[in-house]
Design a protein around this motif. Structure first.
Motif, PDB file in Angstrom:
ATOM      1  N   GLU B 161      -4.434 -29.304 130.195  1.00 37.53           N
ATOM      2  CA  GLU B 161      -5.230 -29.875 129.103  1.00 37.53           C
ATOM      3  C   GLU B 161      -5.089 -29.006 127.854  1.00 37.53           C
ATOM      4  OE1 GLU B 161      -6.015 -32.996 129.362  1.00 37.53           O
ATOM      5  OE2 GLU B 161      -8.189 -32.971 129.442  1.00 37.53           O
ATOM      6  N   PRO B 162      -4.822 -29.620 126.692  1.00 33.82           N
ATOM      7  CA  PRO B 162      -4.682 -28.816 125.471  1.00 33.82           C
ATOM      8  C   PRO B 162      -6.013 -28.192 125.042  1.00 33.82           C
ATOM      9  CG  PRO B 162      -3.924 -31.081 125.146  1.00 33.82           C
ATOM     10  CD  PRO B 162      -4.647 -31.043 126.439  1.00 33.82           C
ATOM     11  N   ASP B 163      -5.933 -27.374 123.995  1.00 33.60           N
ATOM     12  CA  ASP B 163      -7.167 -26.785 123.442  1.00 33.60           C
ATOM     13  C   ASP B 163      -8.128 -27.909 123.060  1.00 33.60           C
ATOM     14  OD1 ASP B 163      -6.248 -24.231 123.736  1.00 33.60           O
ATOM     15  OD2 ASP B 163      -5.403 -24.112 121.722  1.00 33.60           O
ATOM     16  N   MET B 164      -9.399 -27.668 123.317  1.00 32.91           N
ATOM     17  CA  MET B 164     -10.396 -28.719 123.070  1.00 32.91           C
ATOM     18  C   MET B 164     -11.393 -28.284 122.021  1.00 32.91           C
ATOM     19  SD  MET B 164     -11.157 -30.290 126.688  1.00 32.91           S
ATOM     20  CE  MET B 164      -9.885 -31.088 127.624  1.00 32.91           C
ATOM     21  N   GLU B 165     -12.170 -29.249 121.566  1.00 34.90           N
ATOM     22  CA  GLU B 165     -13.204 -28.925 120.589  1.00 34.90           C
ATOM     23  C   GLU B 165     -14.558 -28.904 121.303  1.00 34.90           C
ATOM     24  OE1 GLU B 165     -12.906 -33.572 119.445  1.00 34.90           O
ATOM     25  OE2 GLU B 165     -12.416 -32.052 117.978  1.00 34.90           O
ATOM     26  N   THR B 166     -15.474 -28.189 120.705  1.00 40.56           N
ATOM     27  CA  THR B 166     -16.811 -28.114 121.301  1.00 40.56           C
ATOM     28  C   THR B 166     -17.619 -29.340 120.879  1.00 40.56           C
ATOM     29  OG1 THR B 166     -17.645 -26.915 119.410  1.00 40.56           O
ATOM     30  CG2 THR B 166     -16.836 -25.592 121.244  1.00 40.56           C
ATOM     31  N   GLU B 167     -18.733 -29.563 121.567  1.00 38.93           N
ATOM     32  CA  GLU B 167     -19.605 -30.691 121.213  1.00 38.93           C
ATOM     33  C   GLU B 167     -20.146 -30.519 119.789  1.00 38.93           C
ATOM     34  OE1 GLU B 167     -22.576 -32.208 124.013  1.00 38.93           O
ATOM     35  OE2 GLU B 167     -21.393 -31.251 125.570  1.00 38.93           O
ATOM     36  N   ARG B 168     -20.360 -29.241 119.418  1.00 34.23           N
ATOM     37  CA  ARG B 168     -20.877 -28.955 118.077  1.00 34.23           C
ATOM     38  C   ARG B 168     -19.880 -29.404 117.010  1.00 34.23           C
ATOM     39  NH1 ARG B 168     -21.316 -23.693 118.548  1.00 34.23           N
ATOM     40  NH2 ARG B 168     -22.723 -23.851 120.288  1.00 34.23           N
ATOM     41  N   GLU B 169     -18.596 -29.167 117.274  1.00 38.05           N
ATOM     42  CA  GLU B 169     -17.559 -29.567 116.314  1.00 38.05           C
ATOM     43  C   GLU B 169     -17.441 -31.088 116.216  1.00 38.05           C
ATOM     44  OE1 GLU B 169     -14.428 -25.825 116.696  1.00 38.05           O
ATOM     45  OE2 GLU B 169     -14.324 -27.486 118.100  1.00 38.05           O
ATOM     46  N   ALA B 170     -17.709 -31.776 117.333  1.00 40.18           N
ATOM     47  CA  ALA B 170     -17.528 -33.230 117.369  1.00 40.18           C
ATOM     48  C   ALA B 170     -18.665 -33.985 116.701  1.00 40.18           C
ATOM     49  CB  ALA B 170     -17.393 -33.693 118.807  1.00 40.18           C
TER      50      ALA B 170
END
Lengths: 97, 171
Positions: B161-170
């Protein structure tokens, strides 16, 4: 003048305008994800072109933005939306002159 | 896949693929070390126990390790049987496909290794330690296959899985 957006489409091989449409309508990834019933991370992967959506999801996205699917997804690099809108608004005048 | 985990007051972030890969590498290093220890115990009987006690000791530790790994991987990678969105399902299917490829090879290897557990013309010519190891090899390969079955789909998911974003960023 008619330069296209030179963006690598990612693993999916699809170009899309989801990020632009989302920014234009001031919708967060989480809001869009909730509306489509997917994980917020999936929206990020779609925007980056790392994931090609199923036909069902592509139509759901098109329905959400009230646009045809081909206005959001393309296999060729998409022109900037603002330029396309401006060009289409200018074309009848050009035709008259 | 969740990207933030809490252990008591400690927050562990797994958005970074590099961090997830370190985690997977650590788990498999522990597993390989354990396998080496078990093989050493079998061949050398270093604990001075009878063969039955040694086997029981190894099986008991394997059981504990199975449960621990299952809990840790399910906690980190999420329940692989849970219903996710279409991308998650696609990624999980892909991880299972790649993992079970190795499971098939593990079963085949165990089957062929079972040849050495039966009376055959090759093993009597080998040193005693190697003979003891070969007799136990089918079980060891089956054990390794079970470990792969339990852990590899999740490990592949965490690894790829590639780098992901946090819920805060989304939001």
């Amino acid at each position: 003048m008619n330069r296209v957006v030179d963006k690598v489409p990612g693993e999916s091989g699809l170009y899309n305008r989801i990020a632009v449409l989302r920014a234009e309508r001031d919708i967060s990834r989480q809001e869009l994800a909730d509306a489509l019933g997917v994980n917020y991370q999936t929206i990020g992967f779609l925007e980056r072109g790392d994931y090609g959506p199923s036909l069902k999801l592509a139509f759901q996205i098109a329905e959400y933005f009230d646009l045809p699917v081909e206005a959001i997804f393309a296999t060729q690099p998409l022109k900037p939306l603002s330029r396309q809108v401006y060009a289409s608004s200018q074309s009848p005048e050009k035709g008259n002159s | 896949m969740k990207t933030e985990y809490a252990v008591g007051n400690i927050r562990i972030h797994f958005e970074s693929r590099a961090r997830r890969r370190w985690f997977v590498a650590f788990i498999y290093t522990v597993l390989v070390a354990y396998a080496a220890l078990a093989a050493f115990e079998i061949t050398q009987r270093s604990l001075n126990r009878t063969e039955t006690t040694t086997a029981a000791w190894i099986v008991a530790r394997c059981g504990i390790l199975f449960v621990a790994l299952w809990i840790v991987f399910t906690w980190v990678a999420g329940d692989m049987r849970a219903r996710g969105d279409e991308r998650e399902m696609h990624r999980r299917d892909h991880a299972h496909f790649r993992a079970y490829y190795f499971v098939g090879y593990g079963i085949m290897a165990a089957f062929f290794a079972s040849f050495f557990a039966e009376p055959n013309p090759i093993t009597p010519l080998l040193p005693l330690a190697l003979r003891t190891f070969l007799v136990k090899l089918p079980q060891m390969l089956l054990m390794a296959t079970i470990f792969i079955y339990i852990t590899l789909p999740q490990a592949i998911l965490l690894w790829t899985e590639p780098d992901m974003e946090t819920e805060r960023e989304a939001s």
